[in-house]
Design a protein around this motif. Structure first.
Motif, PDB file in Angstrom:
ATOM      1  N   HIS A   8      -9.722 -54.765 -28.311  1.00 52.08           N
ATOM      2  CA  HIS A   8     -10.235 -54.115 -27.103  1.00 52.08           C
ATOM      3  C   HIS A   8      -9.170 -53.288 -26.381  1.00 52.08           C
ATOM      4  CE1 HIS A   8     -14.252 -56.266 -26.643  1.00 52.08           C
ATOM      5  NE2 HIS A   8     -13.707 -56.774 -27.717  1.00 52.08           N
ATOM      6  N   ARG A  56     -16.979 -49.362 -26.271  1.00 52.71           N
ATOM      7  CA  ARG A  56     -17.378 -50.773 -26.381  1.00 52.71           C
ATOM      8  C   ARG A  56     -17.053 -51.238 -27.795  1.00 52.71           C
ATOM      9  NH1 ARG A  56     -19.081 -53.190 -21.493  1.00 52.71           N
ATOM     10  NH2 ARG A  56     -20.430 -51.793 -20.337  1.00 52.71           N
ATOM     11  N   ILE A  57     -16.573 -52.471 -27.929  1.00 54.64           N
ATOM     12  CA  ILE A  57     -16.235 -53.000 -29.248  1.00 54.64           C
ATOM     13  C   ILE A  57     -17.158 -54.170 -29.548  1.00 54.64           C
ATOM     14  CG2 ILE A  57     -14.462 -54.072 -30.697  1.00 54.64           C
ATOM     15  CD1 ILE A  57     -13.440 -51.999 -27.759  1.00 54.64           C
ATOM     16  N   ARG A  58     -17.905 -54.049 -30.631  1.00 54.52           N
ATOM     17  CA  ARG A  58     -18.817 -55.128 -31.020  1.00 54.52           C
ATOM     18  C   ARG A  58     -18.338 -55.724 -32.326  1.00 54.52           C
ATOM     19  NH1 ARG A  58     -22.217 -50.536 -29.380  1.00 54.52           N
ATOM     20  NH2 ARG A  58     -22.677 -50.974 -27.198  1.00 54.52           N
ATOM     21  N   MET A  77     -17.180 -48.438 -30.478  1.00 49.08           N
ATOM     22  CA  MET A  77     -18.105 -47.300 -30.392  1.00 49.08           C
ATOM     23  C   MET A  77     -17.951 -46.566 -29.074  1.00 49.08           C
ATOM     24  SD  MET A  77     -21.578 -48.782 -32.036  1.00 49.08           S
ATOM     25  CE  MET A  77     -22.477 -47.270 -31.690  1.00 49.08           C
TER      26      MET A  77
END
Lengths: 309, 229
Positions: free
Chosen positions: B16, B51-53, B70
């Motif tokens: 992140h 955002r990091i998923r 993303m």
């Protein structure tokens, strides 16, 4: 999709208003005997303008930064929302000119007023069509991205206009006109048909899945972590989820209250029955519009773990 | 020019760092503040441009954990721009960067609805739409040393899994990476033609499961099991 109450009110109430003024002008100017009545024309015209304006004002409530709303007229070439705004404003001078004609000259209006009436009727339908295309043009929401969306917006707008017109006619004349009664019943039948077709159609499987969303098309993909501990804008806007059971119950309720109850009450055709029919229909359409949002599933949901939408 | 990012899903560790660097740079950048609502409370909410998923791909024991950052893909056919009624959303013809003019946005959310990648978030305090600017106020800043004229997320990435460049130039680093590592677009079937490209993880040999024989081997196996838990 999160159903914003202001948008539900806007699409139902304005849709009914546009349907009402369209049917009124069409019937009046094509010489339908029952609509050659000044007080009926005026009450119907005023009611539709009140409903349209109220709906449009309600629609601005969902804007997060309404001070820039005036700029919404500027992208007519590409944006359906901009087109809707332009046609909605363009409608007013023609509708007002037509109503001034009816107010001054009664049912026998001069050519310039009837021309304004025809233009207003066409603009009413175009505005309603633009509203529906805002939703139908979004490729990201497959439940909306269909010709059934504009068809159902137009059909339901005309349907609610037809019931409203019959209600006003009974109030003015005391007895229901057979023509308007048949028109209302026919439009209620069309409305329920379109909506039932829509409910079946959105059940078909989607082409996108969590695999195409993440690019791992040859393996199963599961979300482990969405990356934030509390919900953000995307979760709140697109993650709106209602249980399938509840959706089904509301479907039955909406179809019964918006279509079948008004049909029954229109057949009874008393002034009181028609007021109840109109109120039931509008309440049922609010439930129907709520479903239109609650059942729509945006593709972003797949990044948050849904296997398909 | 067609500027964008290549993200290497093989080397991203999901720290992140890119999202934090992005928030830090952009909250005082060209699009005004990136506000948070209740940032230290029970239910914090705020606008982030990245955002990091994290996903599990494949089935155990052959599964892999993949972190997927993303941000805006700066699509070639950007529907967020065409649906915008106010003209606040626009795509720059010179480098393809999609931006939101904060002075024109009315906060109707339609662009966020049109975006399949969740790249746009409404600022909870400003009421306007915020999105990745590809650090447009950084990549053209001639006061910065040349090797720092890159988006904040790219500069900060500790594993160098983010690469910034011009996709129109066949010899740029990003074009080479996409060619050599078979870069993929996300959800190509929707036809938005996103510029940002993702490099799939490299295939590594599956861990070999060693066979145990005899009593000693079995005991060793049990001991290993107990220690592993």
């Amino acid at each position: 999709m999160h159903p914003a109450f202001s948008v539900l009110i806007f699409t139902v109430v304005s849709g009914a208003g546009y349907g009402l003024i369209f049917l009124t002008i069409l019937g009046h100017l094509s010489g339908l005997a029952v609509l050659q009545n000044q007080s009926l024309l005026l009450s119907s015209g005023v009611l539709s303008l009140v409903m349209i304006s109220g709906g449009l004002l309600s629609s601005t409530l969902h804007l997060a930064n309404p001070k820039n709303a005036w700029r919404a007229f500027s992208r007519f070439k590409t944006s359906w929302l901009s087109r809707e705004a332009v046609f909605a404003i363009l409608f007013y001078p023609f509708a007002l000119l037509y109503l001034i004609g009816v107010w001054m000259q009664g049912a026998e209006i001069a050519a310039v007023f009837s021309l304004a009436g025809w233009v207003a009727a066409v603009l009413a339908m175009i505005t309603l069509f633009c509203t529906s295309m805002i939703y139908a043009s979004l490729k990201t929401i497959r439940q909306w991205n269909s010709a059934l969306t504009p068809v159902s917006y137009l059909a339901l707008g005309l349907m609610s206009g037809g019931v409203l017109l019959l209600m006003l006619q009974i109030m003015v004349d005391d007895t229901a006109s057979d023509v308007l009664k048949n028109v209302a019943l026919a439009l209620l039948c069309v409305g329920v048909t379109v909506k039932v077709i829509y409910f079946f159609w959105i059940g078909k499987p989607s082409g996108s899945s969590i695999k195409t969303a993440t690019g791992f098309t040859q393996a199963s993909v599961r979300l482990l972590d969405q990356g934030h501990s509390s919900n953000g804008f995307l979760n709140n806007e697109f993650g709106y989820t209602v249980s399938a059971n509840k959706l089904l119950r509301i479907r039955f309720l909406a179809v019964a209250v918006a279509f079948f109850l008004p049909m029954l009450l229109v057949c009874l055709s008393g002034p009181f029955a028609l007021v109840i029919a109109t109120l039931a229909m509008l309440a049922g359409l609010l439930a129907e519009r709520w479903l239109f949002f609650a059942e729509a599933r945006h593709v972003v949901r797949m990044f948050h773990g849904d296997q398909s939408v | 020019m067609k500027l964008g990012l290549v993200v290497d899903l093989d080397t991203c560790v999901g720290c992140h760092g890119c999202a934090t660097a992005c928030k830090q740079w952009n909250t005082s950048g060209t699009i005004g503040p990136l506000s948070d609502k209740d940032p230290y409370g029970k239910d914090p909410n705020g606008a982030w441009l990245n955002r990091i998923r994290t996903y599990e791909v494949g089935d155990t024991p052959n599964s892999k954990t993949v972190h997927m950052p993303m941000s805006c893909m700066h699509c070639e056919d950007a529907a967020c721009v065409t649906v915008c009624p106010t003209g606040a959303s626009y795509k720059r013809s010179e480098d393809g960067i999609v931006l939101v003019d904060q002075d024109k946005c009315m906060g109707c959310n339609l662009c966020a609805w049109a975006c399949p990648y969740g790249a746009r978030e409404l600022d909870p305090n400003e009421g306007t739409m915020k999105k990745c600017t590809l650090c447009v106020d950084r990549i053209y800043d001639e006061k910065l040393p040349e090797d720092e004229r890159k988006p904040a997320c790219v500069l900060t990435c500790p594993t160098k899994s983010r690469t910034f460049g011009d996709f129109d130039d066949p010899n740029s680093e990003v074009s080479k990476l996409v060619r050599e590592r078979a870069g993929k677009q996300l959800m190509p079937e929707l036809g938005y033609n996103p510029v940002n490209t993702y490099l799939p993880p490299r295939n590594k040999p599956v861990a070999v499961k060693y066979e145990t024989t005899g009593i000693a081997g079995k005991v060793k196996g049990w001991v290993n099991k107990v220690i592993a838990r």
